[in-house]
Design a protein around this motif. Sequence first.
Motif, mmCIF file in Angstrom:
data_model
loop_
_atom_site.group_PDB
_atom_site.id
_atom_site.type_symbol
_atom_site.label_atom_id
_atom_site.label_comp_id
_atom_site.label_asym_id
_atom_site.label_seq_id
_atom_site.Cartn_x
_atom_site.Cartn_y
_atom_site.Cartn_z
ATOM 1 N N THR A 18 0.893 -1.359 0.042
ATOM 2 C CA THR A 18 0.100 -0.060 -0.169
ATOM 3 C C THR A 18 0.868 1.355 -0.019
ATOM 4 O O THR A 18 1.042 2.100 0.977
ATOM 5 C CB THR A 18 -0.787 0.073 1.142
ATOM 6 N N THR A 20 1.537 5.000 -0.790
ATOM 7 C CA THR A 20 0.490 5.816 -0.605
ATOM 8 C C THR A 20 0.820 7.305 -0.300
ATOM 9 O O THR A 20 2.034 7.556 0.497
ATOM 10 C CB THR A 20 -0.615 5.109 -0.094
ATOM 11 N N SER A 22 -0.609 10.059 2.884
ATOM 12 C CA SER A 22 -1.682 10.108 3.969
ATOM 13 C C SER A 22 -1.614 11.411 5.063
ATOM 14 O O SER A 22 -0.415 11.930 5.120
ATOM 15 C CB SER A 22 -1.805 8.903 4.812
ATOM 16 N N VAL A 37 -6.453 9.294 3.480
ATOM 17 C CA VAL A 37 -5.418 8.654 2.814
ATOM 18 C C VAL A 37 -5.873 8.413 1.256
ATOM 19 O O VAL A 37 -6.879 8.336 0.862
ATOM 20 C CB VAL A 37 -5.042 7.070 3.168
ATOM 21 N N SER A 39 -4.472 6.171 -2.484
ATOM 22 C CA SER A 39 -3.230 5.161 -2.919
ATOM 23 C C SER A 39 -4.032 4.552 -4.283
ATOM 24 O O SER A 39 -5.108 4.408 -4.715
ATOM 25 C CB SER A 39 -3.220 4.282 -2.030
ATOM 26 N N VAL A 44 -8.093 1.255 0.025
ATOM 27 C CA VAL A 44 -6.991 1.334 1.054
ATOM 28 C C VAL A 44 -7.529 1.786 2.359
ATOM 29 O O VAL A 44 -6.587 1.452 3.459
ATOM 30 C CB VAL A 44 -6.318 2.725 0.283
ATOM 31 N N VAL A 48 -5.024 1.078 5.695
ATOM 32 C CA VAL A 48 -4.108 1.807 6.183
ATOM 33 C C VAL A 48 -4.683 2.811 7.548
ATOM 34 O O VAL A 48 -4.068 3.296 8.299
ATOM 35 C CB VAL A 48 -3.791 3.046 5.031
ATOM 36 N N GLN A 61 1.492 2.423 6.297
ATOM 37 C CA GLN A 61 1.260 2.359 4.760
ATOM 38 C C GLN A 61 2.656 1.908 4.274
ATOM 39 O O GLN A 61 3.538 1.294 5.274
ATOM 40 C CB GLN A 61 1.211 3.580 3.993
ATOM 41 N N VAL A 64 2.710 -2.371 4.150
ATOM 42 C CA VAL A 64 2.098 -2.385 5.326
ATOM 43 C C VAL A 64 1.883 -3.500 6.410
ATOM 44 O O VAL A 64 1.939 -4.794 6.014
ATOM 45 C CB VAL A 64 0.533 -2.235 5.058
#
Length: 316
Positions: A18, A20, A22, A37, A39, A44, A48, A61, A64
Motif C-alpha cells: 500500500t 500511498t 496520507s 489517505v 493510493s 486503501v 491504512v 502504509q 504495510v
Amino acid sequence: MFSQTMFSQVYKKSEPFTHTYSIVARDSVTGDIGVAVQSHWFSVGSVVTYGKAGVGVVATQSLVNPSYGPKGLVLMEQGLSPQQALDALLANDSGEMYRQVAFLNTKGEVATHTGSSCIAEAGHKQGKNFSVQANMMLNNTVWQAMANAFEITKGTLSERMLAALKAAEGEKGDIRGKQSAAILIVKGEATGNSWEDVIMDLRVEDNDNPVNELERLMKIHKAYDFMNKGDLAMEEGDSKKAEALYLEAQKLFPENLEMQYWYAINLLNNKQFEKAHPILKSIFKQDNNWKTLTARLVTSKLLVISDAELEKVMKL
C-alpha cells in the motif's frame, strides 16, 4: 538496494504493497482527530486508517504491517506517547525499514517513521497537530505540498485534510496513479458510546478519481448532517431552525428526493400543510412510491395527521 533473500524474510502476503500518501491531524478547536489517505491500491481505507475516540489515529502504509493500527492505539490508550508507542512497535519489527507509519494522539502529538527502504520518492513532514507522509510518489514535493495545504486551508478538519490530499494530487501523487481513498474522523473525547464517537468514516474503494469522489461523498455527508440536525430541531419544536437546516441540506444536494421528502413530512407533522403540499406534489410526480410510503408512515405513527388531511395528501 536489497537482496531478494532479505526481502522474502520481511515481506509477508498479509502485508500489502500500500504505497500511498496520507495525513493524520487534529482540530485544535473541536479536538476531533482524523486520518485520510489515497493510493493506487484497492480499498486503501481498510488497510491504512485506524482511529479511536479519546485515544488517537494511525496511518500505516508502504509495505504495510496492519498490526501497527490496533497495537498502536492500544499502546497510546495505555498512556504511551505516539513516539513511545511507535518506537516500541518498530523495535520488534524486522521489516521496519519498509514501513511508513504515523501516530497522532488527542493532544496533537505526532510520531512518524519513514523506513530507509521505502520506495522513492518517500518522506514525511510534521507540523502542529498533524503529520503528512508519502512513499512511491512521482515527485519528492508531495509531503511539503500537503503540509502547506493543511496549514493554510480554512475550514473544518475534514476540509483541511481533503485540501492536503488534493495538494498531493497537484504534485502528481502516486507514481502508479490513483484508485482508492478514505477519511476517518473521531471525537477527541470518547462519549462512552462507540456509535456516537465516529464523526466521519467514508471510503472510495475503486474509482478513477478517488479524491474527487471522496469530496463528493463528504458533501453528501454534510448534507445529511444538516438533515439530522433539522430532525432534532423539529423534535424540540423549533420549526424555524429545522427549516433553515433542511434548506441548507437541500442546497448541497438539491437533486435528492429523500431530503425533500422528509423535510415535507416534518412540515406536515408541524401542521404547515400549505408549505408541504407543493413539495410532496412534485416528489410524487417524479416517483409515486413516495406517496405509497406516506400512507404507511401514518400507520407507523411517524406521520401524525388527520384522516382528512391524509386524504388531501393522497390526492396530490
